[in-house]
Design a protein around this motif. Sequence first.
Motif: not given
Length: 99
Positions: A40-46, A48-53, A72-75
């Motif tokens: 939600e706040n671009a901190e990554g999510t457990p 998934t790929l957990n990519i915080g930006i 990676a897996d991002m469209k």
Amino acid sequence: IDPVPVNMDIASLTVSADAGVAETGQLVWSEQDCATCHGENAEGTPGTLNIGIAHTDLTFEEFVLKVRLGPADMKAYSARVLPDEDLAHVYAWLQSLGD
């Protein structure tokens, strides 16, 4: 599907990062469902790929390339789907996080 050229010319950007409005970027973030993988706040999510930006170190041009090419897996998001102006807004919002 809108193909994305592999050798995207960043010189074709129609806006600069300075054009971004953080509040608008947060809305674009939600509309594009970026939170599914980035949080939600671009901190990554457990789980998934957990990519915080949040507060990314990427330059605006690097950020745009990643969004356009889909690492990676991002469209990949073409300029037709996610215009440069919207990316400037999202970038401004990402940079505002953690301030």
